[in-house]
Write a protein that holds these residues in place. Structure first.
Motif, short mmCIF file in Angstrom:
data_model
loop_
_atom_site.label_atom_id
_atom_site.label_comp_id
_atom_site.label_asym_id
_atom_site.label_seq_id
_atom_site.Cartn_x
_atom_site.Cartn_y
_atom_site.Cartn_z
N MET A 1 16.93 43.58 66.06
CA MET A 1 16.94 42.83 64.84
C MET A 1 17.21 41.37 65.17
O MET A 1 18.04 41.07 66.02
CB MET A 1 18.06 43.32 63.93
CG MET A 1 17.98 44.78 63.59
SD MET A 1 19.47 45.32 62.73
CE MET A 1 20.35 46.01 64.10
N LYS A 2 16.50 40.49 64.49
CA LYS A 2 16.77 39.07 64.72
C LYS A 2 16.58 38.29 63.44
O LYS A 2 15.80 38.66 62.57
CB LYS A 2 15.94 38.52 65.85
CG LYS A 2 14.47 38.42 65.59
CD LYS A 2 13.76 37.84 66.81
CE LYS A 2 12.27 37.83 66.59
NZ LYS A 2 11.57 37.23 67.70
N ALA A 3 17.32 37.20 63.36
CA ALA A 3 17.24 36.26 62.25
C ALA A 3 16.95 34.89 62.85
O ALA A 3 17.45 34.56 63.92
CB ALA A 3 18.54 36.23 61.48
N ILE A 4 16.14 34.12 62.14
CA ILE A 4 15.72 32.81 62.65
C ILE A 4 16.13 31.73 61.66
O ILE A 4 15.93 31.85 60.45
CB ILE A 4 14.20 32.78 62.90
CG1 ILE A 4 13.85 33.79 63.99
CG2 ILE A 4 13.74 31.37 63.26
CD1 ILE A 4 12.37 33.99 64.21
N LEU A 5 16.71 30.65 62.21
CA LEU A 5 17.09 29.48 61.43
C LEU A 5 16.29 28.29 61.97
O LEU A 5 16.40 27.95 63.14
CB LEU A 5 18.59 29.22 61.56
CG LEU A 5 19.19 28.06 60.78
CD1 LEU A 5 19.00 28.27 59.27
CD2 LEU A 5 20.66 27.90 61.12
N LYS A 6 15.45 27.71 61.11
CA LYS A 6 14.66 26.55 61.51
C LYS A 6 15.53 25.30 61.68
O LYS A 6 16.58 25.18 61.05
CB LYS A 6 13.56 26.28 60.47
CG LYS A 6 12.51 27.37 60.41
CD LYS A 6 11.49 27.07 59.35
CE LYS A 6 11.91 27.79 58.10
NZ LYS A 6 11.00 27.74 56.99
N LYS A 7 15.07 24.40 62.52
CA LYS A 7 15.85 23.19 62.85
C LYS A 7 16.21 22.40 61.60
O LYS A 7 17.37 22.01 61.43
CB LYS A 7 15.04 22.34 63.83
CG LYS A 7 15.76 21.12 64.37
CD LYS A 7 16.80 21.52 65.41
CE LYS A 7 17.20 20.47 66.34
NZ LYS A 7 16.85 20.63 67.71
N SER A 8 15.25 22.17 60.71
CA SER A 8 15.54 21.36 59.52
C SER A 8 16.60 22.03 58.64
O SER A 8 17.48 21.36 58.09
CB SER A 8 14.26 21.12 58.71
OG SER A 8 13.67 22.35 58.33
N ASP A 9 16.55 23.35 58.54
CA ASP A 9 17.55 24.08 57.76
C ASP A 9 18.92 24.03 58.43
O ASP A 9 19.95 23.91 57.77
CB ASP A 9 17.12 25.53 57.56
CG ASP A 9 15.91 25.68 56.65
OD1 ASP A 9 15.70 24.80 55.79
OD2 ASP A 9 15.17 26.66 56.81
N ALA A 10 18.92 24.13 59.76
CA ALA A 10 20.18 24.05 60.51
C ALA A 10 20.83 22.69 60.36
O ALA A 10 22.05 22.59 60.21
CB ALA A 10 19.93 24.37 61.98
N LEU A 11 20.03 21.63 60.38
CA LEU A 11 20.56 20.29 60.22
C LEU A 11 21.18 20.09 58.84
O LEU A 11 22.24 19.46 58.70
CB LEU A 11 19.48 19.25 60.49
CG LEU A 11 18.97 19.17 61.93
CD1 LEU A 11 17.80 18.21 62.04
CD2 LEU A 11 20.07 18.81 62.90
N ALA A 12 20.54 20.62 57.81
CA ALA A 12 21.08 20.52 56.45
C ALA A 12 22.37 21.32 56.33
O ALA A 12 23.33 20.85 55.69
CB ALA A 12 20.04 21.00 55.44
N LEU A 13 22.43 22.50 56.93
CA LEU A 13 23.65 23.30 56.91
C LEU A 13 24.77 22.61 57.68
O LEU A 13 25.92 22.56 57.21
CB LEU A 13 23.36 24.69 57.50
CG LEU A 13 24.54 25.66 57.59
CD1 LEU A 13 25.22 25.85 56.23
CD2 LEU A 13 24.08 26.99 58.17
#
Length: 114
Positions: free
Chosen positions: A1-13
């Motif tokens: 199982m894996k979950a992916i966080l995109k760079k733009s979303d990570a920066l906002a978080l």
């Protein structure tokens, strides 16, 4: 199982976490599958949250999110706290475009991919 966080979303978080002096963020599977952080209190009318749904697991836009989440991550709800340094390291890696969280029954592994 894996979950992916995109760079733009990570920066906002990361920006949300830094704004509110948070040392961690979370990954959760309950009403969707997402990364996020919260601040404040509903009772004090200062509640804020920043939620980033993983692709295919947003209950607002994916009709089959529950089936997909159960197939991918099991039927039980769960949450894991993660150190903010993970987001900082990801943000500083110019080659990385995605944060990948691999989940097994006994471990979590985080990697960055281009």
């Amino acid at each position: 199982m894996k979950a992916i966080l995109k760079k733009s979303d990570a920066l906002a978080l990361l920006a949300f976490c830094e704004k509110h002096n948070k040392d961690n963020f979370f990954f959760a599977k309950d009403q969707g599958v997402y990364f996020g952080q919260t601040h404040g209190s509903r009772s004090e009318n200062n509640f804020e949250n920043h939620i980033v749904y993983c692709d295919g697991f947003n209950p607002d836009i994916n009709d089959d999110w529950w089936e997909s989440a159960s197939d991918s991550f099991g039927g039980d709800d769960f949450g894991e706290m993660l150190e903010i340094d993970i987001l900082k390291k990801f943000a500083s890696d110019e080659r990385a475009k995605k944060l990948v969280l691999k989940i097994t029954a006994t471990s979590l592994k985080i990697s960055f991919t281009g």
